[in-house]
Design a protein around this motif. Sequence first.
Motif, PDB file in Angstrom:
ATOM      1  N   UNK A   1      20.936   5.394  36.334  1.00 58.78           N
ATOM      2  CA  UNK A   1      19.593   5.485  36.914  1.00 58.78           C
ATOM      3  C   UNK A   1      19.323   4.372  37.920  1.00 58.78           C
ATOM      4  N   UNK A   2      19.716   3.113  37.657  1.00 56.69           N
ATOM      5  CA  UNK A   2      19.565   2.094  38.710  1.00 56.69           C
ATOM      6  C   UNK A   2      20.283   2.454  40.007  1.00 56.69           C
ATOM      7  N   UNK A   3      21.449   3.064  39.888  1.00 55.13           N
ATOM      8  CA  UNK A   3      22.168   3.487  41.088  1.00 55.13           C
ATOM      9  C   UNK A   3      21.361   4.516  41.875  1.00 55.13           C
ATOM     10  N   UNK A   4      20.759   5.458  41.163  1.00 55.80           N
ATOM     11  CA  UNK A   4      19.922   6.457  41.845  1.00 55.80           C
ATOM     12  C   UNK A   4      18.702   5.811  42.476  1.00 55.80           C
ATOM     13  N   UNK A   5      18.061   4.920  41.725  1.00 54.91           N
ATOM     14  CA  UNK A   5      16.829   4.304  42.243  1.00 54.91           C
ATOM     15  C   UNK A   5      17.097   3.447  43.474  1.00 54.91           C
ATOM     16  N   UNK A   6      18.314   2.956  43.620  1.00 53.44           N
ATOM     17  CA  UNK A   6      18.635   2.121  44.789  1.00 53.44           C
ATOM     18  C   UNK A   6      19.360   2.919  45.876  1.00 53.44           C
ATOM     19  N   UNK A   7      19.361   4.253  45.739  1.00 50.07           N
ATOM     20  CA  UNK A   7      19.902   5.100  46.795  1.00 50.07           C
ATOM     21  C   UNK A   7      21.402   5.307  46.775  1.00 50.07           C
ATOM     22  N   UNK A   8      22.088   4.850  45.740  1.00 46.72           N
ATOM     23  CA  UNK A   8      23.553   4.990  45.684  1.00 46.72           C
ATOM     24  C   UNK A   8      23.918   6.276  44.932  1.00 46.72           C
ATOM     25  N   UNK A   9      23.523   7.408  45.490  1.00 46.48           N
ATOM     26  CA  UNK A   9      23.684   8.678  44.764  1.00 46.48           C
ATOM     27  C   UNK A   9      25.143   9.082  44.607  1.00 46.48           C
ATOM     28  N   UNK A  10      25.939   8.868  45.636  1.00 45.69           N
ATOM     29  CA  UNK A  10      27.359   9.250  45.535  1.00 45.69           C
ATOM     30  C   UNK A  10      28.063   8.436  44.460  1.00 45.69           C
ATOM     31  N   UNK A  11      27.737   7.159  44.384  1.00 45.42           N
ATOM     32  CA  UNK A  11      28.343   6.297  43.370  1.00 45.42           C
ATOM     33  C   UNK A  11      27.884   6.725  41.976  1.00 45.42           C
ATOM     34  N   UNK A  12      26.619   7.101  41.855  1.00 37.72           N
ATOM     35  CA  UNK A  12      26.108   7.566  40.559  1.00 37.72           C
ATOM     36  C   UNK A  12      26.837   8.831  40.129  1.00 37.72           C
ATOM     37  N   UNK A  13      27.024   9.755  41.064  1.00 38.76           N
ATOM     38  CA  UNK A  13      27.724  11.002  40.756  1.00 38.76           C
ATOM     39  C   UNK A  13      29.152  10.719  40.284  1.00 38.76           C
ATOM     40  N   UNK A  14      29.837   9.871  41.030  1.00 46.03           N
ATOM     41  CA  UNK A  14      31.221   9.527  40.709  1.00 46.03           C
ATOM     42  C   UNK A  14      31.332   8.901  39.319  1.00 46.03           C
ATOM     43  N   UNK A  15      30.429   7.971  39.016  1.00 51.27           N
ATOM     44  CA  UNK A  15      30.497   7.277  37.737  1.00 51.27           C
ATOM     45  C   UNK A  15      30.056   8.169  36.583  1.00 51.27           C
ATOM     46  N   UNK A  16      29.138   9.099  36.851  1.00 46.34           N
ATOM     47  CA  UNK A  16      28.756  10.037  35.792  1.00 46.34           C
ATOM     48  C   UNK A  16      29.976  10.829  35.324  1.00 46.34           C
ATOM     49  N   UNK A  17      30.758  11.341  36.264  1.00 45.73           N
ATOM     50  CA  UNK A  17      31.916  12.147  35.885  1.00 45.73           C
ATOM     51  C   UNK A  17      32.931  11.330  35.095  1.00 45.73           C
ATOM     52  N   UNK A  18      33.241  10.129  35.597  1.00 49.63           N
ATOM     53  CA  UNK A  18      34.229   9.292  34.913  1.00 49.63           C
ATOM     54  C   UNK A  18      33.683   8.750  33.597  1.00 49.63           C
ATOM     55  N   UNK A  19      32.426   8.321  33.605  1.00 47.40           N
ATOM     56  CA  UNK A  19      31.850   7.705  32.419  1.00 47.40           C
ATOM     57  C   UNK A  19      31.615   8.684  31.296  1.00 47.40           C
ATOM     58  N   UNK A  20      31.178   9.891  31.643  1.00 51.25           N
ATOM     59  CA  UNK A  20      30.931  10.872  30.579  1.00 51.25           C
ATOM     60  C   UNK A  20      32.223  11.201  29.838  1.00 51.25           C
ATOM     61  N   UNK A  21      33.310  11.352  30.586  1.00 52.00           N
ATOM     62  CA  UNK A  21      34.587  11.669  29.944  1.00 52.00           C
ATOM     63  C   UNK A  21      35.009  10.569  28.981  1.00 52.00           C
ATOM     64  N   UNK A  22      34.569   9.335  29.242  1.00 50.17           N
ATOM     65  CA  UNK A  22      34.943   8.220  28.382  1.00 50.17           C
ATOM     66  C   UNK A  22      34.151   8.140  27.090  1.00 50.17           C
ATOM     67  N   UNK A  23      33.089   8.946  26.956  1.00 43.32           N
ATOM     68  CA  UNK A  23      32.273   8.827  25.741  1.00 43.32           C
ATOM     69  C   UNK A  23      32.000  10.167  25.046  1.00 43.32           C
ATOM     70  N   UNK A  24      32.342  11.274  25.660  1.00 41.04           N
ATOM     71  CA  UNK A  24      31.979  12.570  25.088  1.00 41.04           C
ATOM     72  C   UNK A  24      32.570  12.775  23.699  1.00 41.04           C
ATOM     73  N   UNK A  25      31.788  13.397  22.861  1.00 33.23           N
ATOM     74  CA  UNK A  25      32.160  13.754  21.493  1.00 33.23           C
ATOM     75  C   UNK A  25      32.543  12.546  20.637  1.00 33.23           C
ATOM     76  N   UNK A  26      32.160  11.338  21.071  1.00 34.75           N
ATOM     77  CA  UNK A  26      32.512  10.124  20.338  1.00 34.75           C
ATOM     78  C   UNK A  26      31.285   9.651  19.557  1.00 34.75           C
ATOM     79  N   UNK A  27      31.310   9.731  18.217  1.00 37.41           N
ATOM     80  CA  UNK A  27      30.121   9.357  17.442  1.00 37.41           C
ATOM     81  C   UNK A  27      29.655   7.926  17.692  1.00 37.41           C
ATOM     82  N   UNK A  28      30.595   7.007  17.963  1.00 40.86           N
ATOM     83  CA  UNK A  28      30.180   5.623  18.169  1.00 40.86           C
ATOM     84  C   UNK A  28      29.587   5.405  19.555  1.00 40.86           C
TER      85      UNK A  28
END
Length: 981
Positions: free
Chosen positions: A219-246
């Motif tokens: 969200x800070x990335x979006x609020x500061x106008x870095x939408x492409x970076x937010x998109x890129x990190x969402x894809x990579x970051x979500x894969x790193x935590x999906x289905x992980x209870x912790x």
Amino acid sequence: MPTTPLPRSTDELYQALQENHERPYGRARTVMAEELAEAAEQFDEPVPLIRALLELQEAYTYGSEPRKSPVVFARLLTLFDEQPDLFDERLRHTLFWRFKWVANALRALPEIPLASLRQWQTEMRDRYEKAGYGLQPYYGQAYQLASHIGEDTALAYELWAGRTRTRLSDCEACEICERALYHLTAGDDEGALRAWEPVLQGKESCQEEPARSISHALLPLLRTGRTDRARELHLAGYRGCRRNPSMAGEVGRHLEFCALTGNEARGLELLAENRSLFDEVDSPRDQLDFLTGAEVLLQRVELLGHGELPAAGFAGRTWTVTGLRAEVRERADDLAARFDTRNGTTAHAGRRGARLGREPLTDALELTLRSRGLDDVAPAAAPAPATRSVTPAPDESLSGLIVRARTLDEQGDPDSRACWARLRTLVAARDYTHPDDPAVGPLVRLRADLLDDEAAKAGEKDDHAEAAALYEEAAGLYDDAGQPAYAAVARGCALLAAGQIPDPDDDGAQAKAAALTAAHAAVTALHERTPGLPPYLEARLLRLRATALGLRLQTSGDEEHIAPVLAEADLLHTFATRHDITTQISGALLLRATTFALSGDLPAALAGTDDVLDRLRTHGPAWHLPRTLGLRGRLHLGLQDPQAAYTDLSEGLRLAAGRPADTSGAARLHNDMAGACLHLGRPDEALRHLTRSAELDLRHGVRFDAFCTYSSAARLSLDLGRVEDCIALLDSLLAEPDVTTGELDDRLTAQLRLTRARALHTGEDLKAATAEFVALAAESAGWDDDPGSHAMIAAETAVLLGESGEFARAREAADQALAAHAKDPRYEQLSNCLRELARLQAERQGPDGLAGARAFLTDAGRVADEADAAGYEAQGRPLDVALAYEHGRVHAYAGEYADSLTSLEEALALIGEPGQAQDPEQVGSWAECVRLAGVVEGVYLERPAPALTRLDAAIARLTALGHTEEADSLTSLAARLRDED
């Protein structure tokens, strides 16, 4: 009862602990850790028990079971107090490190009194001081407690952040995240992002990072106008935590991100993928984070008017968005209240309210290659109609709608589809009353019309058996309604559809052509015995005859089948011109052009499409324009004129935009446009057209074609280096119901999984890639009809196992590949695999790996000999050259330098000295062989003089031929040898 045999010795226990440590965190690892801790009790030695308890605590901590972690640690602490000498330096460090784990676990449990949390911190401080450890980690925990409670954190932050780090401090990545969150809480997005940069750039990482930091930074990335970076990190970051209870809280923040960027449909998809977190997360704090993120998403979907959509939620019942939101809100409110009651503040309720009160930060940020809206996630049982909705004019009666539908159908206007769709809904209503109107006829006639339309749609989806059955049923109803002419045309359609039904016992082209020949004869006979047909219906029978022969030509490619198609097309054109049937005139001309294209006469086909377009622009019908432009675009591509193709296809898409996508051929136009873009060097634009084509097909129920196109899009995105885009697209597709239930063609599903495994490998997720390849290799072993594909998959699997250092398993996979290769050769792929395995084993194991590496090279030699005997020419380096070079590398890695030099000189002889007209790739191979030979001879064999003679001669030859780049690396090596000499 244990799930595996209990270890009978401490060696077996240590081996079992190591194997369990390699498992992913989750219930299976935790159960095994519990069993091993219990088994460790049988040994008189306490150290094995200590190690088992440490493994158990780790399983509880990262398996999101904070209530159990402190209990295990208490026992470890007792053992330490009673027998401190049992703890060597490493065990002692681990014990004191985990004081922080316990503090974190206690904060996560609202039932633990605040006084107990402070008491534990005092315990931690006292023990650190007594043991001589610095107090920075203690102050870090004090700051985190103050932040959790909602106290003023300024002083606590300074006491922690201003101190020098110690060996027991949290890792750099975790501390960076805490500092960034401090700035974020203060409203300083820019300061937070500056602090986060080392983690977001991958310079610092740990077990939970960068996934944790990414989820907070979106969200800070979006609020500061870095939408492409937010998109890129969402894809990579979500894969790193999906289905992980912790990491349930991190998943919740990704759900929130989807909700605030116009990606509600993706949010629901991710929610479904993480459904298990509703029940598996035992940490109340993580639960609260996850549920709040889920509620942000559900609230947004409900606000947009889609509260009745299905949603994945708590086990045991089926949920809608509205129902799940109410349940989530109640549970999350209760958790926040429990924390605030324990802490004596309102911090958690306030944070929840702030998240739920956020407005969307952008209307529609395209997060993935598969952009979908909430309308696209309606229940799959009833696909959305592929037509524009039709609302009768205020003065149009039901009779008027029926008459309009039939008139449009008679004209061949695809807008009739929308009318039939509207009428199908009306007729299905329980209170439907058919008009008593002679102009409309009986209800049985209308039901026949609706079946006829349904049959046409089934045929467009290549469901020919269904189409044939529906046409036959429609014909019977037409007979009942006293409409023999319509019945005849419906039977003609049924005959043509039946001629296209695949024969499970014979899928050869000859059999298909014979079936279409029979279909043509049957339709012709039906035409001849049905006199008195209205002209537009007779034209349809003529079109069916021509179509049957056109399909036969397409199937057989036989030159003898060209003239009959043209004759039927001429017959249709003559008849349609005599009766001024506009649609069929252009249809006949288009059929002629298509026939020329199928016969390979592309110039004649292009001229034919020019004639069709001239007529369409003058006389219509307009709805034929997009498909005709699509054909001309494909012809231009075939004639190597991609720019002209691009122009035609662009116009076709522009015209198709105003018509229903299924009737304008928009999906095919987008697919063809992707081909034009690739020829023009516009791969990103091609990717957009591929995904648009696939989603249109998917939306209109043409699912097999859609998945094929998406498969092409995934491979293209991987070729473009868009690894996370590729993985996200494939994850989405593999979660589709017809994939998970096994309804999709198993080979196509395997292709999707194979591309995903390759993307994981490219993205350096070796563990996940290897697991997928191993699974695919096991499945493809049963493909008796396609051993070549199994050979390819097993070969890639072997290489990944080699990269993981598992050479015994790699050998097994390579043997599978060789066995399959014997049935269906894949010379180059197998040679590449075996040589790479040899290199890996020699590089990783040195002299100890030489025997295994040589075995791989021996196999590669046999493959090269087989290829030579079969006259096979490799697309890359010749296999014998590549093999000789690899012998050189392998022996160099193993320290057998004399053998290495001999092999490299053999490779150089095979390549031959570069000449003026030699392939640049061969020149590069020759230069690399010279370079490695120079290293082996000049450095390892300590014979710089002959090495320099070799290098100088090669440099002179390459320079004379203008290959300066290849010469540069040799010049650098020669200078190094002279300096050392």
